[in-house]
Design a protein around this motif. Structure first.
Motif, mmCIF file in Angstrom:
data_model
loop_
_atom_site.group_PDB
_atom_site.id
_atom_site.type_symbol
_atom_site.label_atom_id
_atom_site.label_comp_id
_atom_site.label_asym_id
_atom_site.label_seq_id
_atom_site.Cartn_x
_atom_site.Cartn_y
_atom_site.Cartn_z
ATOM 1 N N HIS A 100 40.216 76.714 0.203
ATOM 2 C CA HIS A 100 40.150 75.840 1.373
ATOM 3 C C HIS A 100 41.543 75.335 1.748
ATOM 4 C CE1 HIS A 100 38.671 72.887 4.218
ATOM 5 N NE2 HIS A 100 39.325 71.933 3.582
ATOM 6 N N VAL A 101 41.848 75.341 3.033
ATOM 7 C CA VAL A 101 43.138 74.874 3.537
ATOM 8 C C VAL A 101 42.932 73.624 4.372
ATOM 9 C CG1 VAL A 101 45.153 75.429 4.964
ATOM 10 C CG2 VAL A 101 44.111 77.196 3.527
ATOM 11 N N GLU A 102 43.708 72.581 4.067
ATOM 12 C CA GLU A 102 43.654 71.333 4.823
ATOM 13 C C GLU A 102 44.661 71.380 5.972
ATOM 14 O OE1 GLU A 102 41.498 69.057 4.135
ATOM 15 O OE2 GLU A 102 40.995 69.225 2.002
ATOM 16 N N GLY A 103 44.480 70.480 6.938
ATOM 17 C CA GLY A 103 45.482 70.295 7.982
ATOM 18 C C GLY A 103 45.496 71.345 9.064
ATOM 19 N N ILE A 104 44.353 72.026 9.291
ATOM 20 C CA ILE A 104 44.302 73.045 10.352
ATOM 21 C C ILE A 104 43.335 72.631 11.459
ATOM 22 C CG2 ILE A 104 45.038 74.970 8.895
ATOM 23 C CD1 ILE A 104 42.115 75.699 8.477
ATOM 24 N N TYR A 105 43.040 71.344 11.510
ATOM 25 C CA TYR A 105 42.131 70.798 12.527
ATOM 26 C C TYR A 105 42.791 70.895 13.900
ATOM 27 C CZ TYR A 105 39.065 67.322 14.761
ATOM 28 O OH TYR A 105 38.187 66.676 15.579
ATOM 29 N N THR A 106 42.032 71.287 14.910
ATOM 30 C CA THR A 106 42.604 71.481 16.256
ATOM 31 C C THR A 106 41.848 70.715 17.336
ATOM 32 O OG1 THR A 106 41.256 73.487 16.546
ATOM 33 C CG2 THR A 106 43.527 73.771 15.715
ATOM 34 N N GLY A 107 41.071 69.695 16.959
ATOM 35 C CA GLY A 107 40.273 68.961 17.936
ATOM 36 C C GLY A 107 41.067 67.915 18.699
ATOM 37 N N GLU A 108 40.337 67.041 19.387
ATOM 38 C CA GLU A 108 40.951 66.015 20.222
ATOM 39 C C GLU A 108 41.714 64.986 19.409
ATOM 40 O OE1 GLU A 108 41.160 65.807 23.593
ATOM 41 O OE2 GLU A 108 40.310 67.844 23.557
ATOM 42 N N ASP A 109 41.255 64.730 18.178
ATOM 43 C CA ASP A 109 41.901 63.711 17.360
ATOM 44 C C ASP A 109 43.357 64.048 17.084
ATOM 45 O OD1 ASP A 109 39.669 62.154 17.265
ATOM 46 O OD2 ASP A 109 38.998 62.855 15.295
ATOM 47 N N ILE A 110 43.657 65.332 16.848
ATOM 48 C CA ILE A 110 45.036 65.720 16.557
ATOM 49 C C ILE A 110 45.909 65.520 17.785
ATOM 50 C CG2 ILE A 110 44.668 68.161 17.116
ATOM 51 C CD1 ILE A 110 47.007 66.789 14.422
ATOM 52 N N LYS A 111 45.325 65.734 18.969
ATOM 53 C CA LYS A 111 46.073 65.519 20.210
ATOM 54 C C LYS A 111 46.426 64.044 20.369
ATOM 55 C CE LYS A 111 43.994 69.439 22.679
ATOM 56 N NZ LYS A 111 43.171 69.839 23.859
ATOM 57 N N GLU A 112 45.482 63.178 20.018
ATOM 58 C CA GLU A 112 45.736 61.742 20.131
ATOM 59 C C GLU A 112 46.808 61.299 19.137
ATOM 60 O OE1 GLU A 112 43.417 57.448 19.631
ATOM 61 O OE2 GLU A 112 42.284 59.326 19.542
ATOM 62 N N ILE A 113 46.745 61.825 17.895
ATOM 63 C CA ILE A 113 47.747 61.482 16.894
ATOM 64 C C ILE A 113 49.128 61.945 17.346
ATOM 65 C CG2 ILE A 113 48.532 61.952 14.543
ATOM 66 C CD1 ILE A 113 45.571 62.126 13.738
ATOM 67 N N ARG A 114 49.202 63.163 17.888
ATOM 68 C CA ARG A 114 50.487 63.690 18.348
ATOM 69 C C ARG A 114 51.031 62.867 19.525
ATOM 70 N NH1 ARG A 114 52.496 68.281 16.987
ATOM 71 N NH2 ARG A 114 50.464 69.169 16.477
ATOM 72 N N LYS A 115 50.134 62.491 20.438
ATOM 73 C CA LYS A 115 50.548 61.681 21.593
ATOM 74 C C LYS A 115 51.101 60.337 21.129
ATOM 75 C CE LYS A 115 47.412 59.662 24.055
ATOM 76 N NZ LYS A 115 46.269 59.431 24.985
ATOM 77 N N ASN A 116 50.411 59.708 20.177
ATOM 78 C CA ASN A 116 50.876 58.426 19.654
ATOM 79 C C ASN A 116 52.197 58.572 18.910
ATOM 80 O OD1 ASN A 116 48.627 57.130 20.691
ATOM 81 N ND2 ASN A 116 47.454 57.273 18.790
#
Length: 455
Positions: A100-116
């Motif tokens: 299992h690999v962590e940190g490959i999530y591509t949903g809306e939450d990652i966009k919000e974190i990146r924007k912040n």
């Protein structure tokens, strides 16, 4: 060094290999603190020393992006470095790493974190993580240790390498001293590979100075281990698992970064030479706490005439240890802003309970250099825009967290130094930072040595 040997076997080389290890074999490595609840100052420290070094007792995170893990890609090229990471990752999987690999999530939450993060002036580095877990890492490295033993590698444990043997600017072997030896004796070899990890960075620095091995002062990281409740880090833990954020806070704009994030993890103490106690973080696969911890590190690059960055960082650590009577210091973030020390009674009443039970409540600002402390405070304010609640009054800061990456050994893309027959790998060489990139450097070394043998 371990992956140099592994790759030699995978390439069909027939070299006779001797591995000299200051600490013990994996199965004999254990920290008594889990039973005694206090550090017994083992010499050498079982957490940082032994087969696979600090890797076997780390949280066991493998960073799968070449942008993370040091300057090695600058030496061999980013594309080749990434291909080596992909190859080395398969070796880890063969020896039992979690698929299992962590940190490959591509949903809306990652966009919000990146924007912040952008709004806060921080760079978010995307990095898939394969998490071994502290206890699983020990099992994996034991499997590698057994694999090497089964293939005829001779291993000398509790044996210290005191120096290298030079003849006409060519390395001919090493002087080693075992537990029963009164004096060091010589062992000769065609090739000597030094991979002493962060634990041996200062030793390698002395060897380079003594034998004129081409090198230059590198970077040291001075910082703190931060601990807060899992609820505060919930979204970041879920989406990124390990948030790798980089910023350049005012007024000096030094590089400051997060490192080694441990959801549900535990803050830990490690001991270096001269009884230097430093803080680190662990994350187990099964055992979990109510807190998340991560490091905030300030990079220090020194210029002429100063050329002792490791000694500088050690002095910071020694001063902090002095204030804590040999223990790790812990202070609440709010107390730092209020200009006061933290008292044990206040710590006991806080929502955030320290996972390092014998940390001493005190004042880390009395030992931390002003420039580093200011960078840390400003960076925490920036992080609070990405993770609301991170800059809470009860957030805990442990000190000292020190990373000795100094003494970058000069070498070419073939990993050759200016001394024939001598190679320096991993974190002690100054070129890598962490498990995966150090392993990758070992794989390349194994290939180069196999090529010389005609494999």
């Amino acid at each position: 060094g371990i992956f140099t040997a592994v790759e030699l076997f995978r390439r069909g080389a027939h070299k006779k290999i001797l591995m000299v290890e200051k600490g013990q074999s994996v199965e004999k490595r254990s920290c008594p603190k889990s039973k005694t609840q206090k550090c017994l100052n083992c010499q050498p420290c079982n957490i940082t020393t032994g087969f696979s070094g600090a890797g076997a007792f780390s949280d066991g995170k493998l960073s799968l992006n070449h942008e993370v893990g040091g300057d090695f890609p600058n030496l061999v090229g980013p594309d080749f470095a990434q291909s080596l990471i992909d190859y080395t990752d398969q070796i880890y999987l063969e020896f039992g790493a979690d698929p299992h690999v962590e940190g490959i999530y591509t949903g809306e939450d990652i966009k919000e974190i990146r924007k912040n993060a952008i709004h806060a002036g921080l760079k978010l580095v995307d990095c898939p993580i394969r998490h071994l877990g502290t206890e699983k890492a020990q099992q994996l490295y034991l499997a590698i240790q057994n694999y090497l033993a089964d293939n005829g590698v001779e291993m000398l444990f509790s044996t210290e390498c005191e120096n290298i043997i030079l003849e006409n600017e060519e390395c001919k072997g090493v002087f080693i001293k075992g537990p029963k030896d009164e004096e060091a004796h010589a062992v000769y070899a065609d090739t000597v590979v030094i991979g002493t990890g962060r634990r041996g960075a200062d030793w390698l620095e002395k060897i380079c100075a003594e034998h004129h091995i081409a090198h230059k002062p590198g970077t040291v990281d001075i910082g703190v281990r931060v601990e807060c409740r899992n609820e505060v880090m919930e979204k970041v833990n879920k989406v990124l698992y390990e948030s790798k954020l980089i910023g350049y806070p005012k007024p000096w704009k030094n590089k400051v970064r997060t490192f080694c994030q441990n959801p549900g993890g535990f803050v830990a103490q490690e001991n270096y030479d001269n009884d230097l106690a430093v803080v680190n973080g662990h994350s187990f696969k099964e055992k979990k706490s109510e807190n998340t911890n991560l490091a905030i590190l300030v990079s220090h690059n020194f210029t002429e005439p100063f050329n002792q960055p490791i000694a500088y960082a050690q002095k910071v650590g020694e001063l902090t240890n002095m204030l804590g009577a040999g223990h790790i210091l812990v202070q609440r973030y709010g107390d730092i802003l209020d200009g006061k020390r933290t008292w044990p009674k206040e710590l006991a009443q806080s929502n955030v309970k320290p996972t390092l039970k014998d940390a001493v409540a005190g004042d880390i600002t009395a030992a931390m250099p002003y420039r580093a402390m200011t960078n840390i405070i400003e960076f925490i304010k920036m992080l609070d825009m990405v993770v609301p609640g991170f800059a809470a009054n009860e957030t805990l800061l442990y000190s000292p967290e020190l990373k000795f990456y100094s003494n970058k050994v000069k070498m070419d893309e073939n990993l050759d130094t200016n001394i024939r027959g001598l190679h320096c790998l991993g974190d002690s060489s100054g070129w890598t930072r962490g498990l995966m990139m150090a392993s990758v450097m070992g794989v390349l070394m194994g290939r180069k040595l196999a090529e010389k043998e005609g494999c």
